[in-house]
Design a protein around this motif. Structure first.
Motif, PDB file in Angstrom:
ATOM      1  N   GLN A 280       0.581  -1.083   0.065  1.00  0.00           N
ATOM      2  CA  GLN A 280       0.402  -0.003  -0.392  1.00  0.00           C
ATOM      3  C   GLN A 280       0.930   1.227  -0.181  1.00  0.00           C
ATOM      4  N   CYS A 281       1.902   1.202   0.549  1.00  0.00           N
ATOM      5  CA  CYS A 281       3.340   3.172   0.325  1.00  0.00           C
ATOM      6  C   CYS A 281       3.472   2.533  -0.652  1.00  0.00           C
ATOM      7  N   ILE A 282       3.861   1.648  -1.154  1.00  0.00           N
ATOM      8  CA  ILE A 282       4.660   1.974  -2.478  1.00  0.00           C
ATOM      9  C   ILE A 282       3.936   1.956  -3.054  1.00  0.00           C
ATOM     10  N   GLU A 283       2.600   1.858  -3.326  1.00  0.00           N
ATOM     11  CA  GLU A 283       1.257   2.318  -4.335  1.00  0.00           C
ATOM     12  C   GLU A 283       0.733   4.203  -3.499  1.00  0.00           C
ATOM     13  N   PHE A 284       1.472   4.453  -2.698  1.00  0.00           N
ATOM     14  CA  PHE A 284       0.611   5.602  -2.093  1.00  0.00           C
ATOM     15  C   PHE A 284       1.977   6.154  -2.665  1.00  0.00           C
ATOM     16  N   LEU A 285       3.234   5.909  -2.712  1.00  0.00           N
ATOM     17  CA  LEU A 285       4.471   6.581  -2.573  1.00  0.00           C
ATOM     18  C   LEU A 285       5.481   7.022  -4.397  1.00  0.00           C
ATOM     19  N   GLU A 286       4.232   6.161  -5.239  1.00  0.00           N
ATOM     20  CA  GLU A 286       3.965   6.415  -6.369  1.00  0.00           C
ATOM     21  C   GLU A 286       3.013   7.084  -7.191  1.00  0.00           C
ATOM     22  N   ARG A 287       1.636   7.072  -7.173  1.00  0.00           N
ATOM     23  CA  ARG A 287       0.882   7.960  -7.030  1.00  0.00           C
ATOM     24  C   ARG A 287       0.922   8.808  -6.525  1.00  0.00           C
ATOM     25  N   GLN A 288       0.747   9.764  -5.506  1.00  0.00           N
ATOM     26  CA  GLN A 288       0.857  10.535  -4.472  1.00  0.00           C
ATOM     27  C   GLN A 288       2.037  11.591  -3.840  1.00  0.00           C
TER      28      GLN A 288
ATOM     29  N   VAL B 218       5.552  10.676  -6.027  1.00  0.00           N
ATOM     30  CA  VAL B 218       6.930  10.675  -6.827  1.00  0.00           C
ATOM     31  C   VAL B 218       5.634  11.666  -8.099  1.00  0.00           C
ATOM     32  N   GLN B 219       4.425  10.726  -8.869  1.00  0.00           N
ATOM     33  CA  GLN B 219       4.390  11.623  -9.942  1.00  0.00           C
ATOM     34  C   GLN B 219       3.596  12.693  -9.944  1.00  0.00           C
ATOM     35  N   TYR B 220       2.914  12.570  -8.904  1.00  0.00           N
ATOM     36  CA  TYR B 220       2.609  13.669  -8.925  1.00  0.00           C
ATOM     37  C   TYR B 220       3.422  15.302  -8.355  1.00  0.00           C
ATOM     38  N   ILE B 221       4.929  15.192  -7.716  1.00  0.00           N
ATOM     39  CA  ILE B 221       5.888  16.148  -7.733  1.00  0.00           C
ATOM     40  C   ILE B 221       6.535  16.366  -9.175  1.00  0.00           C
ATOM     41  N   ASN B 222       7.039  15.051 -10.173  1.00  0.00           N
ATOM     42  CA  ASN B 222       7.935  14.845 -11.273  1.00  0.00           C
ATOM     43  C   ASN B 222       6.952  15.832 -12.206  1.00  0.00           C
ATOM     44  N   THR B 223       4.895  16.123 -12.261  1.00  0.00           N
ATOM     45  CA  THR B 223       4.509  16.766 -13.232  1.00  0.00           C
ATOM     46  C   THR B 223       4.335  17.925 -13.057  1.00  0.00           C
ATOM     47  N   SER B 224       4.693  18.168 -11.633  1.00  0.00           N
ATOM     48  CA  SER B 224       4.411  19.445 -11.102  1.00  0.00           C
ATOM     49  C   SER B 224       5.004  20.089 -11.782  1.00  0.00           C
TER      50      SER B 224
ATOM     51  N   ASP C  89      13.644  19.746 -10.730  1.00  0.00           N
ATOM     52  CA  ASP C  89      14.003  18.698 -10.024  1.00  0.00           C
ATOM     53  C   ASP C  89      12.933  17.450 -10.387  1.00  0.00           C
ATOM     54  N   GLU C  90      13.714  16.016 -10.029  1.00  0.00           N
ATOM     55  CA  GLU C  90      13.243  15.070 -10.629  1.00  0.00           C
ATOM     56  C   GLU C  90      12.927  14.159  -9.506  1.00  0.00           C
ATOM     57  N   VAL C  91      11.960  13.687  -8.810  1.00  0.00           N
ATOM     58  CA  VAL C  91      12.319  12.274  -7.314  1.00  0.00           C
ATOM     59  C   VAL C  91      12.488  11.380  -8.196  1.00  0.00           C
ATOM     60  N   CYS C  92      13.506  10.799  -7.589  1.00  0.00           N
ATOM     61  CA  CYS C  92      13.900   9.321  -9.124  1.00  0.00           C
ATOM     62  C   CYS C  92      13.619   8.553  -7.729  1.00  0.00           C
ATOM     63  N   HIS C  93      13.636   8.608  -6.386  1.00  0.00           N
ATOM     64  CA  HIS C  93      12.979   7.862  -5.025  1.00  0.00           C
ATOM     65  C   HIS C  93      12.810   8.237  -4.297  1.00  0.00           C
ATOM     66  N   ALA C  94      12.100   7.328  -3.505  1.00  0.00           N
ATOM     67  CA  ALA C  94      10.991   7.766  -2.032  1.00  0.00           C
ATOM     68  C   ALA C  94      11.024   6.633  -1.670  1.00  0.00           C
ATOM     69  N   PHE C  95      11.346   6.631  -0.091  1.00  0.00           N
ATOM     70  CA  PHE C  95      11.251   5.197   0.739  1.00  0.00           C
ATOM     71  C   PHE C  95      10.656   5.965   2.081  1.00  0.00           C
TER      72      PHE C  95
ATOM     73  N   PHE D   2       9.859   1.042  -0.543  1.00  0.00           N
ATOM     74  CA  PHE D   2      10.362   2.354  -1.371  1.00  0.00           C
ATOM     75  C   PHE D   2       9.955   2.017  -2.486  1.00  0.00           C
ATOM     76  N   TYR D   3      10.545   3.017  -3.294  1.00  0.00           N
ATOM     77  CA  TYR D   3       9.797   3.667  -4.655  1.00  0.00           C
ATOM     78  C   TYR D   3      10.939   4.193  -5.674  1.00  0.00           C
ATOM     79  N   SER D   4      11.216   3.340  -7.271  1.00  0.00           N
ATOM     80  CA  SER D   4      12.168   4.055  -6.848  1.00  0.00           C
ATOM     81  C   SER D   4      11.592   5.065  -8.405  1.00  0.00           C
ATOM     82  N   SER D   5      11.473   5.949  -9.134  1.00  0.00           N
ATOM     83  CA  SER D   5      10.567   6.505 -10.357  1.00  0.00           C
ATOM     84  C   SER D   5      11.512   5.314 -11.923  1.00  0.00           C
ATOM     85  N   ARG D   6      10.557   5.424 -12.627  1.00  0.00           N
ATOM     86  CA  ARG D   6      10.859   4.800 -13.907  1.00  0.00           C
ATOM     87  C   ARG D   6      12.502   4.579 -14.175  1.00  0.00           C
TER      88      ARG D   6
END
Length: 700
Positions: free
Chosen positions: A176-184, A186-192, A198-204, A214-218
């Motif tokens: 659940q946390c990985i899914e949240f890190l991805e959508r809410q 990393v993806q939100y910041i990188n499209t803002s 700057d680009e978020v490449c990792h969030a944990f 732990f989530y890493s962008s594509r």
């Protein structure tokens, strides 16, 4: 009595850390710190540093370890480039391996904060010893804090003792946390549009030193376990773990205020000089622990149900809390929570420039600049974001050029070959890349342009090329100018950071989503895995540590000992004794592994200790045993932080298994001494099979 310092070969002090006992011996209490103290250190160590430099110049070799008269003070030395690292221990609490490990970890921390500048001794001296005294104190305070945090974690935390990342075992919440890190996040910041390039490449997410998700962008490079362990160390230095009672709030610690955990300087050494132990209480205190005070385990509220982790709850946040009864205790907890969160907001970001290993589409760079944002959610729980700026490609190009000139330098040092140096096969491509890079600078760095023109004139001359010494000096000058460009871009300029609005939003949303889980996570981090679930199937097993060296992750039952929570061993002398036994086993297995042994079993009093290292393919089938390299005594210590031994070991073993993926595992066990050795081996095999499957818990 301990001291660690870095000095140049000219005996210039670049950094030092010393404990109170060492400082008392060095100068009177009323002398204070500052220039007088630095002068005293210079006077004390200058003969040693100069003699090392003389031996290197005359013999190309020097001493790496010695003890003073009567064996009181142990000195370990190591040269990194033109900088001499020295560690001293005068109280017998650290072995030669411990001191050498400290030096290699310090070197890794310097690299993480200075990047490729460490390739040039002149520039790294400027970074470690700035002319301005206030700035110098800031740099030294940062490194001192990290060293103290590392020393404490190495003595108290199993993950830092074996140098592997420990995960918080809860697959459902992790997903659940990985899914949240991805959508809410990393993806939100990188499209803002607020991110400013700057680009978020990792969030944990971290709970103390344990990794929850732990989530890493594509487009991001995978992060090395050694780098992840460094990041955890940085987070612990920024926001040290408090006692369990402080984290869980006053409602759990009614009555007197409980004392803080033991200070590192109060640690009592183990029986062997190379071991690390926990604090032992006086015998009276131990008796009181065992007889007067019953064992108390804090039991949190049941884990949130499946419904509380569904999409509806995760989208609506913590509003479901209001459906429960709001008795006086809940109100008090909410008020305490608000008071706790208050002071965290102003210093929520702490953006810090950090250099990490990365393998991108543009190329490989061992020290790529990132910015680390540590967003504390509650004491003990943090969200960490790693971003990279728009100049990433420049860093990759600079490394490729520096790597090419390092190869050229080695070729010239090896001596003259048949034909001129300009005939080296790689030199044409290096020349083309360098010309292109200098042209892109458009004359912004005249010194780099001049040094490159000078080298080209000497190495590509159609008449008589310059001598090897002249060419080496010209190559060194170009390298220095490239490192100077790197320093101007990534160290002298202010680091890029996300806007305060984006950081506040990520912090706020993550708090809302984990609010139901806060107390559960804090208690779970103290007792991640318990021995109770293993005792029925493995009678006689006291403790184990299972490490997946390919992923750099470990699993082990808790050995924590606090006032309100402890392992099944309790808080008395038995728990302290077993903890010392485990730390001694870790140190012993490293020494044997360094000598080429992958299996170890010994009877130690009433206990039987064993260690196994083996290789498997991706399907879990064990591969044949092979001899591992025997290392010199002064080589990089076995581990991840100090040279990443296991990464090199996997590369060495994979040479004969290039058609399949090779994985490396370790298992350390402590059994009761009455268990036959045959049964110990059989239990180790069964335990490894049982632990293999949970290691597939999703993380990335």
């Amino acid at each position: 009595m301990r001291c660690v310092l870095i000095a140049s070969t000219a005996a210039e002090l670049l950094f030092y850390w010393a404990d109170a006992a060492f400082l008392r011996r060095l100068q009177p209490p009323d002398a204070g710190q500052g220039p007088a103290l630095e002068d005293s250190l210079n006077t004390l160590f200058a003969p040693l540093i100069i003699s090392c430099a003389a031996l290197l110049e005359k013999l190309a070799d020097t001493y790496t370890c010695f003890t003073t008269e009567q064996g009181r003070h142990l000195h370990v030395l190591h040269m990194f480039g033109d900088c001499l690292y020295i560690a001293v221990n005068g109280d017998g609490t650290e072995s030669e391996d411990d001191l050498r490990r400290t030096l290699f970890v310090l070197r890794r921390l310097v690299e993480a904060h200075c990047g490729l500048v460490t390739l040039d001794s002149h520039l790294v001296r400027k970074e470690l010893r700035p002319p301005d005294s206030e700035q110098r104190e800031r740099v030294w305070s940062l490194l001192r804090g990290l060293l103290e945090t590392y020393s404490h974690l190495r003595e108290e935390d199993q993950s830092f003792a074996v140098e592997a990342v420990e995960r918080l075992i809860h697959p459902q919440l992790c997903e659940q946390c990985i899914e949240f890190l991805e959508r809410q996040v990393v993806q939100y910041i990188n499209t803002s549009p607020e991110r400013g390039g700057d680009e978020v490449c990792h969030a944990f997410l971290l709970v103390h030193t344990k990794l929850l998700a732990f989530y890493s962008s594509r487009n991001a490079s995978s992060i090395r376990p050694a780098d992840l362990l460094v990041l955890i160390l940085l987070v612990q230095d920024l926001y040290p773990s408090q006692s369990a009672e402080e984290e869980l709030g006053p409602q759990l610690t009614a009555g007197n205020v409980l004392p803080q955990g033991p200070r590192r300087s109060e640690s009592i050494p183990m029986s062997s000089p190379g071991s690390h132990g926990a604090v032992e209480k006086d015998s009276d205190d131990q008796d009181t622990d065992d007889l007067s005070v019953p064992e108390i385990y804090y039991t949190p509220e049941p884990s949130p149900s499946r419904d509380s982790m569904g999409s509806e709850s995760w989208s609506e946040g913590a509003e479901t809390l209001s459906t429960r009864e709001s008795d006086a205790a809940d109100v008090q907890m909410a008020e305490d929570l608000l008071q706790t969160l208050g002071p965290l907001v102003p210093e929520a970001s702490n953006p810090r420039r950090i250099f990490l290993d990365a393998n991108l589409r543009e190329g490989y760079c061992p020290l790529l600049p990132h910015t680390m944002h540590c967003l504390p959610l509650w004491p003990g729980i943090s969200l960490v974001l790693l971003t990279k700026g728009p100049t990433t490609q420049v860093a990759v190009t600079l490394y490729q050029l520096l790597d090419g000139f390092l190869v050229l330098e080695r070729k010239l040092e090896e001596g003259p070959e048949v034909g001129a140096p300009r005939s080296y096969p790689f030199l044409a491509e290096l020349r083309q890349r360098m010309d292109k890079f200098v042209k892109k600078l458009s004359g912004q760095d005249i010194q780099l342009q001049n040094s490159w023109v000078d080298l080209k004139n000497k190495i590509f001359s159609r008449s008589e090329p310059g001598s090897s010494l002249e060419l080496l000096q010209a190559v060194a000058n170009v390298k220095r100018q490239l490192c100077s460009v790197y320093r101007q871009l990534f160290l002298a300029s202010a680091s890029h950071s996300l806007s305060q609005g984006l950081r506040d939003r990520a912090q706020k949303l993550m708090r809302e989503k984990l609010l139901d889980w806060r107390d559960f996570l804090l208690v779970k981090s103290r007792r991640n895995i318990t021995m109770v679930s293993y005792l029925e199937d493995f009678p006689g097993l006291v403790h184990f540590i299972y490490v997946d060296r390919t992923a750099g992750q470990m699993m082990a039952p808790s050995l924590s000992m606090t006032e309100k929570s402890s392992s099944e061993l309790g808080k008395g002398p038995l728990a302290t004794f077993i903890k010392k036994k485990v730390w001694s086993l870790i140190a012993l297995t490293r020494r044997y592994l360094q000598k080429g042994y992958t299996t170890l079993m010994l009877q130690d009093g009433d206990y039987c200790c064993s260690y196994f290292l083996w290789f498997e393919n991706e399907l879990g089938y064990k591969l044949e045993v092979m001899e591992v390299p025997v290392l010199a005594d002064d080589s990089a210590p076995v581990g991840m932080l100090a040279g990443d031994y296991y990464r090199k070991l996997l590369r060495y073993y994979s040479k004969n298994h290039q058609a399949e993926v090779v994985k490396c595992y370790e298992l350390l066990t402590v059994h009761l001494g009455i268990i036959p050795s045959e049964l110990v081996v059989q239990q180790a095999c069964d335990l490894a099979r049982r632990l293999w499957e949970p290691s597939r818990i999703p993380l990335l």
